[in-house]
Design a protein around this motif. Structure first.
Motif, PDB file in Angstrom:
ATOM      1  N   LYS A 152       0.846  -1.204   0.000  1.00  0.00           N
ATOM      2  CA  LYS A 152       0.000   0.000   0.000  1.00  0.00           C
ATOM      3  C   LYS A 152       0.872   1.241   0.000  1.00  0.00           C
ATOM      4  O   LYS A 152       1.834   1.341   0.758  1.00  0.00           O
TER       5      LYS A 152
ATOM      6  N   ARG B 297      -9.701 -10.852  -3.184  1.00  0.00           N
ATOM      7  CA  ARG B 297      -8.297 -10.695  -2.793  1.00  0.00           C
ATOM      8  C   ARG B 297      -7.332 -11.296  -3.803  1.00  0.00           C
ATOM      9  O   ARG B 297      -6.143 -11.030  -3.758  1.00  0.00           O
TER      10      ARG B 297
ATOM     11  N   ASP C  17     -10.637  -6.303 -11.382  1.00  0.00           N
ATOM     12  CA  ASP C  17      -9.740  -7.372 -10.935  1.00  0.00           C
ATOM     13  C   ASP C  17      -9.558  -8.422 -12.022  1.00  0.00           C
ATOM     14  O   ASP C  17      -8.443  -8.910 -12.251  1.00  0.00           O
TER      15      ASP C  17
ATOM     16  N   GLY D 179      -1.556  -8.344 -11.747  1.00  0.00           N
ATOM     17  CA  GLY D 179      -1.449  -8.796 -10.362  1.00  0.00           C
ATOM     18  C   GLY D 179      -2.365  -9.968 -10.106  1.00  0.00           C
ATOM     19  O   GLY D 179      -3.575  -9.874 -10.343  1.00  0.00           O
TER      20      GLY D 179
ATOM     21  N   GLN E 215      -3.763  -9.558  -4.383  1.00  0.00           N
ATOM     22  CA  GLN E 215      -3.709  -8.188  -3.882  1.00  0.00           C
ATOM     23  C   GLN E 215      -3.243  -8.170  -2.430  1.00  0.00           C
ATOM     24  O   GLN E 215      -3.693  -8.970  -1.625  1.00  0.00           O
ATOM     25  N   SER E 216      -2.355  -7.216  -2.124  1.00  0.00           N
ATOM     26  CA  SER E 216      -1.924  -7.055  -0.740  1.00  0.00           C
ATOM     27  C   SER E 216      -2.749  -5.992  -0.017  1.00  0.00           C
ATOM     28  O   SER E 216      -2.660  -5.853   1.195  1.00  0.00           O
ATOM     29  N   TYR E 217      -3.537  -5.215  -0.752  1.00  0.00           N
ATOM     30  CA  TYR E 217      -4.444  -4.244  -0.145  1.00  0.00           C
ATOM     31  C   TYR E 217      -5.616  -4.027  -1.094  1.00  0.00           C
ATOM     32  O   TYR E 217      -5.532  -4.295  -2.298  1.00  0.00           O
ATOM     33  N   GLU E 218      -6.716  -3.518  -0.561  1.00  0.00           N
ATOM     34  CA  GLU E 218      -7.922  -3.322  -1.350  1.00  0.00           C
ATOM     35  C   GLU E 218      -7.665  -2.345  -2.496  1.00  0.00           C
ATOM     36  O   GLU E 218      -7.101  -1.272  -2.313  1.00  0.00           O
TER      37      GLU E 218
ATOM     38  N   GLU F  32      -5.660  -2.692  -5.053  1.00  0.00           N
ATOM     39  CA  GLU F  32      -4.298  -2.672  -5.610  1.00  0.00           C
ATOM     40  C   GLU F  32      -4.293  -2.985  -7.100  1.00  0.00           C
ATOM     41  O   GLU F  32      -3.644  -2.279  -7.891  1.00  0.00           O
ATOM     42  N   ALA F  33      -5.001  -4.029  -7.502  1.00  0.00           N
ATOM     43  CA  ALA F  33      -4.986  -4.420  -8.909  1.00  0.00           C
ATOM     44  C   ALA F  33      -5.567  -3.328  -9.793  1.00  0.00           C
ATOM     45  O   ALA F  33      -5.012  -2.999 -10.852  1.00  0.00           O
TER      46      ALA F  33
ATOM     47  N   LYS G 138      -3.074  -0.381 -10.055  1.00  0.00           N
ATOM     48  CA  LYS G 138      -1.941  -0.679 -10.934  1.00  0.00           C
ATOM     49  C   LYS G 138      -2.378  -0.727 -12.400  1.00  0.00           C
ATOM     50  O   LYS G 138      -1.621  -0.342 -13.294  1.00  0.00           O
TER      51      LYS G 138
END
Length: 752
Positions: A243, A547, A599, A608, A611-614, A616-617, A620
């Motif tokens: 994030k 996720r 997503d 991606g 995802q490491s955080y909501e 993210e995809a 990016k």
């Protein structure tokens, strides 16, 4: 506003003026005192429950009343002035009177960044405020975060524990000075003190260390944003994988070295609220500050402590403009820390140095985040510097409490034709977060002196906010998630309906119990009708698919009858070979979510898999866009259902350039939405459109849809004073529920 005529030519009379708005704690009483003195009037000015009450008599009354709203202090906001004639008292002198109690209908202003006058004193060796990290005046400093209740007086703030020294008392009582009745006034002799020296903080940062400091609304974590190892250590210790971090710089010129700052962004950076502003990155900082993103969050110093820190850093190590990571000091997923003992216990494994002070933070408030979306500022997160400024409603509604949803939580309290939306509270995932949520409800209702008659909440039965609503012993009204998104924008823009609403979101509990998220609605404020939705996609694994974007990509391949490709395209995922069987099941969960569509495309394009955080995809994917294009015949619309199956089939090809594909997806989705909206407008005869939902944080998508709607002949209204994501949801709940009560006089049930 008009001035009543005198009772006789020989008797000028006496006027009472009641001023409502943001007029407490901003130097308004000193301003009135000076204005009345210049016009040689007698009388008084005092804080009261409604705002400020003024009584004046003398020959210059008319000139005084005319000048009053024109020359107000920088932080003051006048909503209205009521004028009445009262009995003359032959007053010759003008004074500031004691505050008058009663049921509160006034409000307090947000915290404000250090003003230029205080900044000059901060670095003036001849000033008694020289290098004092808590210098402030009526034009700047803490307000909301130190206020316990109204009226706003020193005795009702966190400053009550600091008796004024003689010098500060003289400033406080000097009607010609900038600190006349400045409730947060203090100096090195009588005010709060830091636990560590500025040079110690600068030395730790210069050596690559991590520092926790107690800011205006809570503790912050700082490190050198140009030091990749320091940033990685912060990520590891805070357990924050990818994030993005915000970055603080000493000036706009310094910020321009790390981001491309245009005139609008410059004005935002220098605004007294000092928000974090998302700007195009020059990629001159440590890569781990905002990995994989095109924009970076930049901000300027907020408090005197920040200014002192940059001054010390320049003296300690001379380098190209210092840039500091500035992020909330809390373990991942927990609320912002404000308590000193809790901070010491929680942050000792994260920070190399913990800097505290002895002024309490009454209510925590994170930094606000703003971006330019479709040509104008838009909130990503609304908190410090803007809360608790109200939203003016098109009409008065009963006193309501609305409790939002689960993610990016806020609460809203209505009072007449004003709606007060709380600061960003975060996600209600933990006990600590829920406690913060409950504290905020108590503080906001208390400081506004509002007793709600009902509570509005989301339809989802298992949310912590829903359970809270049902546990308060008040009537409750449920508001469908995407209806609340639409109603929030309608409330902000003064619309009572009807309006079309395009809501592109991640997830919301539908009226049918389904997972909605890409919705076209017809709204009249109190109710709504679902006109259409995005074509459903399966969600293999349910919430896990949110996720893991590769799962949504697998669902697309399965829908395209290309399920045999899943195992080879996602061979690094252990569950990929089982996915076709899971997707073949007829009883699997499905969604109409626009967020899951983003997503799916990110997964198809290899942006991606997890995802490491909501978000993210999606972020990016947005970062890859160089220009937007449209795929001819890339969508279909039938019976209100918008399907992007042709576009998805095209994107599923592995022969596309990723950046071109990202631009094609954004452009085609936007064009499809405009087509969808236009068809609905023709069918319904409704020409007003509002846009909301978390996907409208996306600058490319928002700009394309707004531009397309204008070309089609109607304007699309975006949220501007609240975020389009769930941070604005509680306002929509309050407005829809309030209108429902006005129209139906029914204090419980479901709004449909």
């Amino acid at each position: 506003m008009s001035v009543p005529g005198p009772t006789s030519a020989a008797e000028p009379g006496r006027l009472r003026l009641r001023v409502r708005g943001a007029v407490q704690g901003v130097g308004f009483r000193p301003y009135v005192h000076g204005l009345a003195t210049r016009h040689r009037l007698g009388g008084f000015v005092a804080n009261d429950a409604d705002g400020v009450v003024i009584e004046v008599e003398g020959d210059g009354i008319a000139e005084f009343v005319e000048a009053l709203p024109r020359q107000t202090p920088p932080l003051a906001r006048i909503d209205d002035i009521a004028v009445e004639r009262v009995a003359a008292m032959s007053s010759r002198d003008f004074c500031i009177g004691a505050s008058i109690g009663g049921r509160v209908t006034t409000r307090i202003v947000p915290d404000a960044a250090t003003c230029e006058a205080c900044l000059a004193e901060l670095f003036d060796p001849g000033s008694r405020f020289h290098l004092y990290p808590f210098v402030n005046c009526t034009h700047c400093g803490p307000r909301f975060t130190i206020a316990e209740r109204l009226p706003y007086d020193r005795a009702t703030t966190a400053m009550k524990r600091f008796p004024l020294c003689e010098a500060c008392r003289q400033d406080y009582e000097n009607p010609l000075g900038r600190r006349f009745h400045a409730e947060a006034i203090s100096c090195p002799c009588c005010g709060p003190r830091l636990s560590h020296g500025i040079d110690d903080i600068a030395a730790t940062l210069a050596a690559g260390g991590i520092v926790a400091i107690k800011g205006l609304g809570g503790y912050q974590l700082l490190c050198d944003a140009r030091d990749e190892q320091a940033v990685q250590r912060l990520r590891a210790r805070k357990q924050r994988d990818g994030k993005p971090f915000a970055v603080m710089l000493a000036s706009v010129d310094a910020a321009s070295e790390v981001a491309e700052i245009d005139l609008t962004e410059r004005a935002l950076l220098e605004h007294v609220a000092r928000p974090i502003v998302l700007s195009k990155s020059r990629h001159h900082l440590a890569p781990s500050v905002a990995p994989g993103l095109a924009r970076i969050g930049v901000m300027l110093p907020v408090a005197p402590l920040h200014h002192l820190l940059f001054h010390a850093l320049r003296a300690h190590v001379c380098k190209t403009a210092w840039a500091l990571v500035c992020t909330s000091a809390n373990p991942s997923g927990e609320p912002l820390l404000t308590d000193d003992d809790e901070a010491q216990a929680t942050l000792h494994d994260i920070a190399d140095l913990i800097v505290t002070h002895d002024r309490d933070i009454v209510i925590r408030a994170d930094d606000s985040v703003v971006a330019i979306v479709a040509g104008a500022p838009s909130f990503i997160r609304r908190a410090r510097g803007y809360v608790p400024e109200p939203i003016r409603l098109a009409r008065a509604v009963p006193p309501m409490l609305a409790v939002g949803a689960h993610l990016k939580a806020t609460v809203t309290v209505t009072r007449g034709d004003e709606a007060f939306v709380s600061q960003h509270l975060g996600d209600l995932d933990t006990t600590q977060a829920i406690r913060f949520f409950e504290e905020t409800v108590q503080h906001l209702t208390s400081i506004l002196d509002v007793a709600p008659v009902a509570i509005a909440h989301d339809m989802h039965p298992d949310m912590a906010s829903t359970r809270f609503a049902h546990g308060r012993g008040l009537p409750t009204l449920s508001v469908q998630h995407h209806h609340a998104h639409a109603a929030s924008v309608m409330a902000e823009h003064g619309l009572t309906g009807p309006a079309l609403a395009l809501v592109l979101d991640g997830y919301g509990y539908g009226s049918d119990g389904g997972a909605w998220g890409g919705e076209l609605l017809s709204c009249d404020g109190a109710g709504f009708r679902r006109l259409g939705h995005l074509a459903p996609l399966k969600m293999p694994g349910g919430d896990r698919a949110a996720r893991e974007p590769w799962r949504m990509a697998a669902a697309v391949l399965h829908d395209l009858d290309r399920g045999t490709e899943i195992g080879t395209r996602f061979d690094d995922q252990s569950q990929a070979r089982h996915m076709p069987m899971l997707l073949d099941r007829a009883d699997g969960p499905v969604t109409t979510s626009a967020g899951r569509l983003f997503d799916a495309v990110a997964g198809l394009l290899g942006v991606g898999a997890v995802q490491s955080y909501e978000g993210e995809a999606a972020m990016k994917l947005e970062a890859l866009v160089r220009e937007t294009t449209t795929l001819d015949h890339g969508w279909t619309i039938a019976d209100g259902v918008l399907s992007l199956r042709p576009l998805l089939a095209h994107l599923a090809s592995d022969r596309l350039d990723v950046a071109e594909a990202a631009g094609l997806f954004h452009g085609t989705l936007a064009a499809a939405c405009v087509d969808w909206i236009t068809m609905a407008s023709r069918a319904t005869g409704i020409g007003t459109l509002v846009l909301s939902g978390g996907c409208f944080v996306n600058a490319h998508l928002s700009a394309q849809i707004v531009r397309g709607c204008r070309a089609a002949g109607f304007d699309a209204l975006l949220p501007r004073r609240l975020p389009p994501n769930d941070g604005g949801l509680s306002l929509g709940q309050a407005w829809a529920a309030g209108l429902h009560l006005v129209r139906n006089e029914n204090l419980s049930g479901e709004i449909v």
